[in-house]
Design an enzyme around this catalytic site. Sequence first.
Site, mmCIF file in Angstrom:
data_model
loop_
_atom_site.group_PDB
_atom_site.id
_atom_site.type_symbol
_atom_site.label_atom_id
_atom_site.label_comp_id
_atom_site.label_asym_id
_atom_site.label_seq_id
_atom_site.Cartn_x
_atom_site.Cartn_y
_atom_site.Cartn_z
ATOM 1 N N TYR A 1 -35.485 119.031 -10.925
ATOM 2 C CA TYR A 1 -35.051 120.390 -11.262
ATOM 3 C C TYR A 1 -35.282 120.752 -12.729
ATOM 4 C CZ TYR A 1 -32.689 119.750 -6.801
ATOM 5 O OH TYR A 1 -32.426 119.502 -5.478
ATOM 6 N N HIS B 1 -33.182 127.850 -12.291
ATOM 7 C CA HIS B 1 -31.755 127.619 -12.051
ATOM 8 C C HIS B 1 -31.147 126.667 -13.086
ATOM 9 C CE1 HIS B 1 -28.736 128.933 -9.402
ATOM 10 N NE2 HIS B 1 -28.673 127.921 -8.565
ATOM 11 N N TYR C 1 -24.356 118.675 -9.058
ATOM 12 C CA TYR C 1 -25.145 119.768 -8.501
ATOM 13 C C TYR C 1 -24.442 121.114 -8.693
ATOM 14 C CZ TYR C 1 -28.405 116.369 -6.697
ATOM 15 O OH TYR C 1 -29.330 115.365 -6.608
ATOM 16 N N ASN D 1 -23.612 123.797 -6.978
ATOM 17 C CA ASN D 1 -22.556 124.344 -6.134
ATOM 18 C C ASN D 1 -21.218 123.636 -6.295
ATOM 19 O OD1 ASN D 1 -24.643 125.911 -5.266
ATOM 20 N ND2 ASN D 1 -24.570 125.264 -3.122
ATOM 21 N N ASN E 1 -23.409 130.720 -7.093
ATOM 22 C CA ASN E 1 -22.616 129.661 -6.467
ATOM 23 C C ASN E 1 -21.949 128.723 -7.469
ATOM 24 O OD1 ASN E 1 -23.104 130.496 -3.822
ATOM 25 N ND2 ASN E 1 -24.994 129.312 -3.669
#
Length: 240
Positions: free
Chosen positions: A58, A63, A108, A110, A156
């Site tokens: 990532y 994000h 993560y 969320n 989120n």
Amino acid sequence: MLYTVSSIPKPCLSYPKTTWHSQNPPNLKRVRLRVSAEAKVEYTPWLIVGLGNPGNKYHGTRHNVGFEMIDRISQEERIVMNTIQSKALVGIGSIGEVPVLIAKPQGYMNFSGESVGPLAAYYQVPLRHILLIYDEMSLPNGVLRLQPRGGHGYHNGMKSVIEHLDGRREFPRFCIGIGDPPGTMDMKAFLLQKFSDTERKEIDKALEQGVDAVRSLISYGFNDRITRFNLGQKYKYNKV
């Protein structure tokens, strides 16, 4: 080298421009710094959290710009991040003479609240000094915005943070614009995609500007400087 915090004493941070490398972090709470023979100034620590996803997969994606801002702050302010606490990579230091704890949750996006809630509670950081940094699709790429409070905006990570702060929303947030998905592109695919060369240059410039904005906020709070900063960001791409 990373260290894991397990059993540690009651929190307190009492010295500026220092970092720690041991397993047991220093205590963190309000600290009084002598500025003259007669006057004392009280500094309340800040918790600055960048939202993102851990792992090389990532790195550099839209994000994860929250993580990138924390990395830039860590570098510019020389705050070493080598300790794991409350499922987050953390570092303790200061901005100016104000003590800060910077963090990147490792559970993560969320589940970001699982780090923010416990860290804020453990270090007794008031809501007004919890700064969340994250990506925002409603802003053009590279445009920044500082707000003293707000909702989750269907993000989120922010939903998780609000949930773990007992539903409270009265904490500052620093939004980093990443723009909208083009055409009918899937939103998730867009968020997990890396920036184009042009977008990357805009983001790098924004991160540079962002560090200065964070310094201003930590030192002076939400004042006219932040108002002017937000206004300048809003029209940064408008050509007269």
